[in-house]
Design a protein around this motif. Structure first.
Motif, short mmCIF file in Angstrom:
data_model
loop_
_atom_site.label_atom_id
_atom_site.label_comp_id
_atom_site.label_asym_id
_atom_site.label_seq_id
_atom_site.Cartn_x
_atom_site.Cartn_y
_atom_site.Cartn_z
N ALA A 114 -1.80 0.50 5.44
CA ALA A 114 -0.41 0.44 5.88
C ALA A 114 0.26 -0.85 5.42
CB ALA A 114 -0.34 0.56 7.41
N ILE A 115 -0.48 -1.96 5.44
CA ILE A 115 0.06 -3.23 4.95
C ILE A 115 0.42 -3.11 3.48
CG2 ILE A 115 -0.45 -5.66 4.49
CD1 ILE A 115 -2.29 -5.57 6.98
N LYS B 124 1.13 -0.44 1.79
CA LYS B 124 2.28 0.45 1.61
C LYS B 124 3.58 -0.25 1.98
CE LYS B 124 3.81 5.12 2.76
NZ LYS B 124 3.48 6.37 3.53
N ASN B 125 3.55 -1.00 3.08
CA ASN B 125 4.76 -1.70 3.51
C ASN B 125 5.21 -2.75 2.50
OD1 ASN B 125 4.86 -0.23 5.87
ND2 ASN B 125 3.79 -1.77 7.10
N LEU B 126 4.24 -3.32 1.77
CA LEU B 126 4.57 -4.35 0.79
C LEU B 126 4.81 -3.78 -0.60
CD1 LEU B 126 1.98 -7.09 1.87
CD2 LEU B 126 4.47 -7.16 2.17
N THR C 72 -1.89 -9.72 5.72
CA THR C 72 -0.45 -9.48 5.51
C THR C 72 0.17 -10.62 4.72
OG1 THR C 72 -0.34 -8.25 7.61
CG2 THR C 72 1.73 -9.04 6.68
#
Length: 823
Positions: A234-235, A237-239, A196
């Motif tokens: 998911a990391i 996508k979130n970033l 992350t």
């Protein structure tokens, strides 16, 4: 005791077989073949051989920088020649392997940067530079930076140091090679905290890797990888980071490597998620991480990856009995609508299962399908494995709901299985010939003067694989023996396969006796160590009924794992290689109007089309090769072309291990290429080392292990040191020159677990032709003689064949053989 597999579609007595569901209508996208990579799988140009590299369609390998001090071989630019000429994808350069120590000596970033400069200049100047990837750091969570610390404050200090160095090195690489592809951060495992932070930093500073890498090395990865993968995506996508290509550039433990049933579990989860993955390097370089015996001989793991390379079309959804569970039945499947084929690969569990293939389109397959089931068994890391035996060929009616059920009974935990589904058409497939076979574990036998050891398990995943996880070692006293009680159904000849380890550093023997009769000597070639399993095949004559087979200590200690007894049903081994499952080029068509013979229909070749078959030979020599084709075809083997009439037996020279036989035709429907024989040496030429003329310090050395009591040693290391054989060819043409050699060059770089064996080379000059450099892999001891086959052209009559090496030592040479490719 070994189980058998009944015909598909027949009733069975199994109470609760496991259920595997394959949905041909649920595509996962094109087959990627991403999980067949290796770390240090190549050691030299020619190790492993072209013939075992090309069929696997390897998409990525990880190797050290040219001249790196971590290991004595495996240099990226050096091995790239054989990798690329055999269809390899990309090479990941482990840049920190420029250092000699493990873990890498931390001399600071200022020491590392000049090394980075040299590596990048070397790679970027290569003609294939676009096919290399730079990995600046290896396992930074453990090495140099301690990013795995649980102390958050210390983690942040270490993290910031790593990020600074990552940016520095990244920019340094790009300054020299602006188009460079860079991979990382390459942790030893998956860690959400660092990834992350790393992705956020790399995006902000414009130093994102082009390929995301981390390692999955523990048995727990079979349970956790799916969650790790989902977490990582998911990391991203979130970033707001577009999905990066992923390469799990080290995967699996020693207990997994070479074991088809274990490999099926790893490969299925990586292919399903469309990530690339390279097997880990736990032992010696140059054997595709435990999947190639010597340089050219397949084992069970190699055949699994050969099957994987043969998947075409799209992968489709496979639902196993238990998802994301360690050591359970797992699988992957492909569906090629154009070829009208579906294939399922599965393994990882013993017992019974039903494979239910759903949405079998009648417009593609018709009302019936032929289900062909084959098994790739575990044969050890260094145990040869013939072409996988077809267990069943059965026509099955497609059910009203569009499903086909293929029962598998008596599966072996360490084996992998392939189911090929093709349209049924008319006719009846030939019944598969499955001889009686039984297996007996050494730990279950009567043991005198030995000890049972437990090897690779889930809790000891980096222990070596052993059948049943146990073997019998310490057979080192004069009275040491293991007595196997066996039962055979009828009198006859049986093939006895002994899974063993030989740690003695020289060929070792045991005494084999049957029911207390006169013993015969069984000789075991050396292995890397006592747990690096190999296989010895011998023939025994047994009356029907119960017998005691005793293996007693001979001249050195040998470890025993398991024996297999198989009824010999023919005078010579044979195999039919299905044309519809061969490698192809051009645009051949597939004809399933009849399922007679091998059951999978016919491949129709036209001008410009080619099919390539991988034919196994148990030893160097002549074999009978028959084309099951409607018209005349041309075969090419070892650079020699020969015309093959339908059904006509050809006598062709095959080398031990894998042989690539290419077939072309102006117009022919081909069912199979059939190969039979045991490797006849009738008609070959043989010359002992003593017959050569030696010069420049090369000399004959006495040896009880050499075929005639001596070998040529001290050859090379000077331009004047040569061995010259005079050979007399009865006909002009292409010959295979088979060199019987030995050497045990090593350079211990101090690595904590890798065995740093080295190869030797020899320059071979035939007549007035230019010298040909040939690589000879380490044979594990100075007294074990292996063979390497080299195609050469000879004119009728006398020709000089000269061996030398002006700059380094050549291998010791026992003798040479010559066989005309067309016998």
């Amino acid at each position: 005791m070994a189980g058998t597999l009944p015909a598909a579609g027949t009733a069975t007595a199994a109470a609760d077989p496991q259920r595997v569901t394959v949905d041909l209508a649920a595509s996962e996208g094109p087959v990627m073949h991403g999980a067949n990579g290796t770390l240090y799988g190549l050691s030299d140009d020619g190790v492993p051989s072209d013939a075992v590299l090309a069929p696997l369609k390897i998409t990525s390998v990880s190797q050290k920088p040219e001249g790196g001090a971590q290991h004595p071989n495996g240099d990226a630019l050096t091995v790239s020649k054989s990798f690329f000429r055999n269809g390899g994808g990309e090479i990941l350069v482990m840049m920190q392997d420029i250092y000699s120590k493990w873990p890498y000596e931390d001399l600071g970033i200022d020491d590392y940067l000049p090394k980075v400069d040299k590596i990048v200049k070397d790679v970027s100047s290569d003609p294939n530079s676009d096919r290399f990837v730079y990995i600046p750091f290896n396992e930074p969570d453990q090495i140099w930076y301690n990013l795995g610390t649980s102390n958050q404050a210390q983690y942040e200090i270490n993290r910031d140091r790593f990020f600074k160095d990552w940016k520095t090195v990244y920019q340094r690489i790009r300054a020299i090679d602006p188009d460079a592809r860079i991979a990382g951060p390459n942790e030893s495992g998956y860690h959400t905290r660092l990834l992350t932070d790393f992705l956020a930093f790399a995006k902000r500073e414009n130093v994102l890797p082009q390929i995301m890498t981390w390692h999955e090395l523990d048995s727990s990865s079979l349970r956790n990888f799916q969650g790790n993968y989902d977490s990582y995506r998911a990391i991203e996508k979130n970033l707001g980071i577009a999905p990066l290509k992923i390469n799990i550039d080290e995967y699996a433990n020693r207990r997994d490597l070479s074991v088809p049933g274990q490999l099926a579990q790893w490969v299925s989860m990586f292919e399903r998620n469309k990530v690339y993955a390279n097997q880990a390097y736990w032992d010696a370089a140059g054997n595709l991480d435990g999947n190639v015996v010597r340089s050219n001989i397949p084992n069970g793991g190699w055949w699994f990856f050969r099957w994987y390379a043969g998947l075409t079309g799209n992968t489709v959804k496979v639902t196993p009995p238990q998802a994301n569970t360690i050591d359970t039945l797992q699988g992957l499947a492909s569906y090629d609508k154009k070829r009208r084929q579906a294939q399922v690969l599965l393994g990882g569990s013993a017992g019974d299962s039903d494979v239910v293939v759903q949405n079998v389109s009648r417009s593609v397959f018709g009302r019936t399908v032929t289900a062909t089931v084959a098994e790739s068994a575990w044969s050890g890391y260094e145990g040869q494995h013939a072409a996988p035996r077809v267990l069943t060929r059965t026509k099955v009616k497609v059910a009203a709901d569009g499903s086909v059920t293929v029962p598998l009974r008596g599966m072996h935990k360490m084996s992998a299985y392939r189911i090929a589904l093709t349209p049924g058409g008319s006719g009846t497939p030939s019944t598969a010939s499955v001889p009686w076979s039984a297996s007996y574990e050494a730990e279950d036998a009567a043991i005198t003067g030995g000890q049972v050891y437990t090897q690779g398990t889930v809790s000891n995943a980096n222990g070596y694989a052993a059948s049943g996880t146990k073997d019998v070692g310490s057979l080192n006293t004069s009275s040491s023996k293991v007595e196997f009680t066996v039962d055979v159904p009828s009198a006859g000849t049986y093939d006895l396969a002994i899974l063993y380890g030989n740690q003695s550093g020289t060929p070792a023997t045991q005494k084999l006796s049957i029911d207390g009769g006169d013993p015969v000597t069984v000789s075991y070639p050396s292995t890397e160590n006592w747990t690096y399993r190999a296989k010895k095949d011998v023939g025994v004559e047994l009356p029907a009924g119960r017998h005691v087979l005793t293996l007693a200590k001979g001249d050195a200690e040998v470890t025993l794992d398991r024996i297999d007894l198989t009824a010999r049903t023919a005078s010579a081994p044979s195999a039919s290689y299905e044309a519809t499952l061969a490698d192809i080029s051009g645009k051949p068509s597939y004809d399933y109007s009849s399922s007679a013979g091998v059951g999978t229909g016919s491949l129709v070749l036209h001008s410009g089309d080619k099919a390539v078959f991988d034919a196994y030979a148990p030893r160097d020599g002549y074999y009978t090769v028959v084309s099951r084709a409607s018209e005349t075809v041309k075969l090419e083997l070892h650079g020699e072309k020969v015309t093959a009439s339908p059904g006509r037996a050809l006598r062709l020279y095959l080398v031990a291990g894998n042989n690539r036989i290419a077939m072309t035709a102006k117009g022919a429907s081909v069912r199979s290429l059939d190969v039979s024989g045991a490797g006849s040496t009738s008609g070959t030429l043989s010359y002992e080392g003593a017959s050569a003329t030696l010069a420049g310090g090369a000399k004959l050395v006495d040896s009880a292990h050499a075929s005639a009591g001596s070998y040529i040693g001290w050859l090379g290391n000077s331009a004047s040191s040569t061995a010259e054989f005079t050979v007399d060819a009865p006909k002009s043409g292409r010959y295979m020159l088979v060199v019987h050699y030995a050497h045990n060059d090593r350079r211990d770089n101090g690595h904590s677990y890798n065995t740093d064996i080295m190869s030797r080379t020899a320059d071979i000059t035939v007549g007035t032709s230019a010298p040909q450099k040939v690589t000879f892999k380490n044979t594990w001891s100075w007294d074990d003689y292996w063979t390497v086959g080299v195609p050469v052209d000879l004119k009728k009559g006398s020709t000089k064949v000269t061996f030398g090496n002006a700059s380094a030592w050549a291998p010791n040479i026992d003798r040479i053989e010559l066989g005309r490719v067309i016998g």
